[in-house]
Design a protein around this motif. Structure first.
Motif, mmCIF file in Angstrom:
data_model
loop_
_atom_site.group_PDB
_atom_site.id
_atom_site.type_symbol
_atom_site.label_atom_id
_atom_site.label_comp_id
_atom_site.label_asym_id
_atom_site.label_seq_id
_atom_site.Cartn_x
_atom_site.Cartn_y
_atom_site.Cartn_z
ATOM 1 N N ILE A 59 13.014 -8.191 -2.027
ATOM 2 C CA ILE A 59 12.757 -6.918 -1.354
ATOM 3 C C ILE A 59 11.260 -6.636 -1.395
ATOM 4 O O ILE A 59 10.617 -6.747 -2.443
ATOM 5 C CB ILE A 59 13.534 -5.754 -2.009
ATOM 6 N N ILE A 60 10.716 -6.280 -0.242
ATOM 7 C CA ILE A 60 9.309 -5.918 -0.107
ATOM 8 C C ILE A 60 9.269 -4.472 0.367
ATOM 9 O O ILE A 60 9.884 -4.128 1.386
ATOM 10 C CB ILE A 60 8.612 -6.843 0.908
ATOM 11 N N VAL A 61 8.568 -3.621 -0.351
ATOM 12 C CA VAL A 61 8.525 -2.204 -0.009
ATOM 13 C C VAL A 61 7.087 -1.727 -0.039
ATOM 14 O O VAL A 61 6.294 -2.163 -0.879
ATOM 15 C CB VAL A 61 9.415 -1.368 -0.972
ATOM 16 N N SER A 62 6.750 -0.839 0.888
ATOM 17 C CA SER A 62 5.379 -0.337 0.922
ATOM 18 C C SER A 62 5.291 1.009 1.631
ATOM 19 O O SER A 62 5.943 1.228 2.649
ATOM 20 C CB SER A 62 4.455 -1.331 1.644
ATOM 21 N N ASN A 63 4.470 1.881 1.060
ATOM 22 C CA ASN A 63 4.008 3.091 1.742
ATOM 23 C C ASN A 63 2.499 2.908 1.904
ATOM 24 O O ASN A 63 1.715 3.416 1.122
ATOM 25 C CB ASN A 63 4.327 4.330 0.910
ATOM 26 N N PRO A 64 2.086 2.133 2.917
ATOM 27 C CA PRO A 64 0.675 1.761 3.037
ATOM 28 C C PRO A 64 -0.128 2.863 3.728
ATOM 29 O O PRO A 64 0.439 3.841 4.230
ATOM 30 C CB PRO A 64 0.744 0.517 3.925
ATOM 31 N N PRO A 65 -1.454 2.726 3.776
ATOM 32 C CA PRO A 65 -2.236 3.656 4.602
ATOM 33 C C PRO A 65 -1.836 3.500 6.056
ATOM 34 O O PRO A 65 -1.794 2.373 6.564
ATOM 35 C CB PRO A 65 -3.683 3.208 4.360
ATOM 36 N N TYR A 66 -1.509 4.623 6.735
ATOM 37 C CA TYR A 66 -1.064 4.486 8.120
ATOM 38 C C TYR A 66 -1.595 5.574 9.049
ATOM 39 O O TYR A 66 -1.148 5.711 10.187
ATOM 40 C CB TYR A 66 0.463 4.444 8.204
ATOM 41 N N ILE A 67 -2.582 6.334 8.605
ATOM 42 C CA ILE A 67 -3.162 7.363 9.461
ATOM 43 C C ILE A 67 -4.372 6.778 10.189
ATOM 44 O O ILE A 67 -5.229 6.137 9.581
ATOM 45 C CB ILE A 67 -3.586 8.594 8.639
ATOM 46 N N ALA A 68 -4.429 6.984 11.499
ATOM 47 C CA ALA A 68 -5.579 6.515 12.279
ATOM 48 C C ALA A 68 -6.819 7.311 11.893
ATOM 49 O O ALA A 68 -6.745 8.520 11.641
ATOM 50 C CB ALA A 68 -5.295 6.674 13.769
ATOM 51 N N GLU A 113 7.343 2.843 4.727
ATOM 52 C CA GLU A 113 7.209 4.226 5.178
ATOM 53 C C GLU A 113 6.230 4.204 6.339
ATOM 54 O O GLU A 113 5.241 3.468 6.315
ATOM 55 C CB GLU A 113 6.704 5.134 4.059
ATOM 56 N N ILE A 114 6.502 5.026 7.365
ATOM 57 C CA ILE A 114 5.667 5.027 8.568
ATOM 58 C C ILE A 114 5.321 6.450 8.971
ATOM 59 O O ILE A 114 5.979 7.414 8.565
ATOM 60 C CB ILE A 114 6.383 4.328 9.751
ATOM 61 N N GLY A 115 4.290 6.576 9.811
ATOM 62 C CA GLY A 115 4.012 7.850 10.451
ATOM 63 C C GLY A 115 5.057 8.132 11.510
ATOM 64 O O GLY A 115 5.660 7.203 12.078
ATOM 65 N N GLU A 116 5.272 9.395 11.803
ATOM 66 C CA GLU A 116 6.401 9.782 12.663
ATOM 67 C C GLU A 116 6.316 9.213 14.083
ATOM 68 O O GLU A 116 7.329 9.146 14.780
ATOM 69 C CB GLU A 116 6.527 11.301 12.729
ATOM 70 N N SER A 117 5.128 8.795 14.525
ATOM 71 C CA SER A 117 5.000 8.242 15.887
ATOM 72 C C SER A 117 4.861 6.722 15.894
ATOM 73 O O SER A 117 4.564 6.133 16.933
ATOM 74 C CB SER A 117 3.770 8.864 16.577
ATOM 75 N N ARG A 144 10.611 7.847 9.911
ATOM 76 C CA ARG A 144 9.883 7.810 8.632
ATOM 77 C C ARG A 144 10.006 6.477 7.919
ATOM 78 O O ARG A 144 9.134 6.103 7.128
ATOM 79 C CB ARG A 144 10.389 8.928 7.714
ATOM 80 N N ILE A 145 11.088 5.728 8.161
ATOM 81 C CA ILE A 145 11.324 4.499 7.405
ATOM 82 C C ILE A 145 11.672 3.357 8.358
ATOM 83 O O ILE A 145 12.454 3.547 9.297
ATOM 84 C CB ILE A 145 12.490 4.696 6.400
ATOM 85 N N ILE A 146 11.070 2.215 8.117
ATOM 86 C CA ILE A 146 11.475 0.969 8.775
ATOM 87 C C ILE A 146 12.230 0.136 7.759
ATOM 88 O O ILE A 146 11.758 -0.087 6.641
ATOM 89 C CB ILE A 146 10.247 0.170 9.259
#
Length: 283
Positions: A183-192, A242-246, A275-277
């Motif tokens: 299992i690979i999990v991440s809440n990485p930086p995702y804001i432009a 975890e992802i940004g909503e768009s 929010r999640i992939i």
């Protein structure tokens, strides 16, 4: 001699002050509880008790600082709750957010406490890795981060909470290459970067840029992690982001580009936002 005020009076004045300065009034409850050194239940039972003058002064100073600067109260008190546990945080780490608890819950459901290997990428304060290690005692948990300051906090949290996590310093999956994960999990930086002006000052000024912002309209971290997944996965793996909503469609496309046979789902959070992939991939 200055007269002591009752707790409910001190709280009401602070809440009104925060509201006037466009801050969240509930901050007053959390800060006053901290300065009184009491539990949540004790706090509400003490509403008619007097607040010592010295404590009231410290509390008021903190309220004014938060109102004027936006400094997060978590930085003032040094911790935040996540998944029912208290985690240390500071200027090197993101402040844990409720949406990330939903990401962790999805991983727990998938892992089902089997003897598997999990890697948390960009661990920050360690909230994901530590929580998974405690909730899934049969799992072997690794965590990576490029920030030495963040890893110091993550080590501290693992030690304080009794979690067995192996921390590795480096860029995303790079320090884990040579090992294999289920299992690979991440809440990485995702804001432009161009969206920085839209953030509240509490986030934009105080959360570390390294943990917030990514190139390519916020997609660079996902692209880099996905490129390295074949180097670290077993014959199959589950991937959670975890992802940004768009960003749901864009991140799903990155995964299906690299792994055409993968099953990729975009999942909504409690607020009905993407929010999640969750992806199940095979070599």
């Amino acid at each position: 001699m200055e007269k002591e005020s009752k707790q409910h009076e001190v709280l009401q004045r602070a809440s009104l002050f925060l509201k006037k300065h466009n801050r969240e009034p509930r901050v007053a409850e959390l800060l006053l509880q901290y300065f009184l050194h009491v539990s949540r239940s004790e706090f509400f039972m003490m509403m008619r008790d007097p607040v010592p003058v010295k404590v009231a002064a410290q509390f008021q100073d903190a309220i004014e600082k938060h109102a004027e600067t936006g400094v997060p109260i978590q930085h003032m008190i040094g911790h935040e709750e996540f998944y029912g546990r208290k985690f240390s945080v500071n200027e090197h780490t993101l402040i844990p957010r409720p949406e990330t608890e939903e990401l962790v819950q999805q991983v727990i459901q998938t892992a089902a406490n089997e003897p598997i290997t999990i890697v948390d990428i960009g661990t920050g304060s360690g909230i994901i890795a530590v929580t998974l290690a405690l909730e899934l005692p049969k799992a072997t948990v690794f965590a990576t981060d490029i920030s030495e300051g963040a890893l110091t906090v993550a080590h501290q949290n693992a030690k304080q909470l009794g979690a067995d996590v192996t921390f590795l310093q480096g860029d995303f999956l790079k320090p884990f290459i040579g090992k294999k994960a289920d299992i690979i999990v991440s809440n990485p930086p995702y804001i432009a970067h161009q969206d920085k002006a839209d953030l509240t000052d509490t986030v934009g000024k105080f959360d570390p840029d390294l943990a917030l912002f990514a190139d390519e309209n916020g997609l660079a971290a996902y692209r880099q992690i996905i490129a390295d997944i074949p180097c670290v996965m077993n014959d199959s793996a589950a991937v959670f982001f975890e992802i940004g909503e768009s960003q749901g469609e864009a991140v799903r496309d990155l995964l299906t580009e690299e792994f055409p046979a993968s099953n990729v789902q975009v999942m909504k959070d409690i607020n009905k936002k993407d929010r999640i992939i969750q992806a199940h991939i095979k070599k």
